[in-house]
Design a protein around this motif. Structure first.
Motif, short mmCIF file in Angstrom:
data_model
loop_
_atom_site.label_atom_id
_atom_site.label_comp_id
_atom_site.label_asym_id
_atom_site.label_seq_id
_atom_site.Cartn_x
_atom_site.Cartn_y
_atom_site.Cartn_z
N PRO A 128 31.30 39.68 33.46
CA PRO A 128 32.98 39.99 32.94
C PRO A 128 33.26 39.45 31.70
CG PRO A 128 32.08 39.13 35.20
CD PRO A 128 31.00 38.92 33.77
N HIS A 129 33.85 40.33 30.90
CA HIS A 129 34.67 40.28 29.88
C HIS A 129 35.95 41.43 29.62
CE1 HIS A 129 32.45 44.11 29.28
NE2 HIS A 129 32.93 44.33 27.77
N SER A 130 36.74 40.67 28.36
CA SER A 130 37.88 42.10 27.80
C SER A 130 37.33 41.86 26.45
CB SER A 130 39.08 41.30 28.09
OG SER A 130 39.19 39.76 27.29
N ASP A 131 37.72 43.17 25.77
CA ASP A 131 36.77 43.52 24.93
C ASP A 131 37.74 42.63 23.81
OD1 ASP A 131 34.87 44.85 26.49
OD2 ASP A 131 35.84 46.80 25.79
N ALA A 132 37.11 42.63 22.59
CA ALA A 132 37.35 41.34 21.24
C ALA A 132 38.55 42.44 20.54
CB ALA A 132 36.49 40.74 21.37
N GLU A 185 39.98 42.76 32.22
CA GLU A 185 38.38 42.10 32.05
C GLU A 185 37.55 43.06 32.85
OE1 GLU A 185 36.59 38.35 34.19
OE2 GLU A 185 38.53 37.69 33.85
N HIS A 186 36.52 43.34 32.80
CA HIS A 186 35.86 44.13 33.51
C HIS A 186 34.43 43.89 33.52
CE1 HIS A 186 36.92 45.18 29.12
NE2 HIS A 186 34.73 46.11 28.99
N LYS A 187 33.61 44.71 34.29
CA LYS A 187 32.04 44.05 34.03
C LYS A 187 31.83 45.62 34.25
CE LYS A 187 31.54 42.82 38.29
NZ LYS A 187 31.30 41.89 38.83
FE LIG Z 1 34.68 45.88 27.61
#
Ligand SMILES: [Fe+2]
Ligand SMILES: O=C(O)CCC(=O)C(=O)O
Length: 263
Positions: A128-132, A185-187
């Motif tokens: 899981p992350h948000s894009d930087a 946030e997505h995965k």
């Molecule tokens: Fe992403």
């Protein structure tokens, strides 16, 4: 099952939010200054509450998207040593691999092929992350869904419309807007039976730019919430940490304990 129907409501809302509702003329992607305030208000509100929308009438011909898919398929079937001939090298702007995802590039493509997984529920998929990034433009190439997004504490699957380009607000835009627009946030969760193909186009400021809240938004009632650092330093900081939800964005907050990151 209240929780489930809540998820479904959110899902249908976001899926139906296409550029057709934002812009009436097919060749436009996002509302321009000359468009009605209502169109801009919709875009503003979507970036604020969702940080995520799909473009349908984006003007990129479907044959171009089809060609991208074919080229990626051909490329991925090459032996590894052939693919490694195109490996991203330091300072390059294009290449194979995803180690340096934002690494000082104005914009890059990253293509992902996720192989089928027999027990997808046991696999976290992509962390899981948000894009930087400033923004990310996603295209799903073969109609196999797998993207999940996190909204109001709930994870739910996202359905790509055919030929759509999905735009998500990245951390740099959240910082630049001083928290008005929210990175999402997505995965990606692997599918049990089918391979999934997607392509991501990361849009970033130029290398010489600083990452920080827009000075034009700052006033005594709206003080900066995030630190200002050079893009170079922002990227190095990002890669020095484990990918973990929106934790790097938290680290960029002025009220966050830790290093003083001011440039
Ligand atoms: Fe992403
Ligand atoms: O494949 C997707 O739909 C999303 C990929 C992603 O989140 C990324 O590359 O940052």
């Amino acid at each position: 099952m209240a929780a489930k129907s809540n998820v479904e409501d959110q899902h249908s809302l976001i899926s139906s939010f296409s550029v057709q509702e934002l812009v009436k003329e097919p060749m436009k992607t996002i509302p321009q200054q000359k468009d009605s305030g209502l169109e801009l208000e919709k875009l503003h509100s979507t970036c604020r509450h969702w940080g995520f929308f799909q473009l349908v009438n984006h003007g990129v011909n479907s044959w171009i998207l089809e060609k991208v898919k074919q080229e990626i398929e051909v490329f991925y079937k090459l032996p590894l040593e052939e693919k490694m001939k195109f490996k991203i090298r330091e300072g390059d702007t294009e290449g194979y691999g995803n180690i340096e995802r934002t690494g000082g590039r104005h914009a890059i493509f990253e293509d992902d092929i996720l192989s089928p997984c027999p027990q997808p529920e046991l696999v976290m998929g992509v962390t899981p992350h948000s894009d930087a990034t400033l923004i990310t433009i996603l295209h799903q190439l073969n109609g196999v869904d797998g993207l999940h997004i996190h909204k109001d504490g709930v994870w739910f699957p996202f359905s790509f419309l055919p030929d759509a380009l999905v735009v998500n607000v990245g951390d740099i835009l959240e910082i630049f807007s001083n928290g008005v627009y929210r990175s999402i946030e997505h995965k990606v969760v692997p599918n049990a039976e089918k391979e999934r193909m997607s392509v991501a186009f990361f849009v970033n400021p130029k290398l010489e730019a600083d990452v920080g809240p827009s000075p034009s938004l700052m006033n005594p009632h709206n003080p900066p919430l995030f630190k200002r650092v050079s893009l170079d330093r922002y990227i190095k900081g990002f890669f020095s940490q484990m990918l973990n939800g929106k934790s790097y964005l938290q680290h960029m907050r002025i009220d966050c304990d830790g290093d003083d990151n001011s440039a």
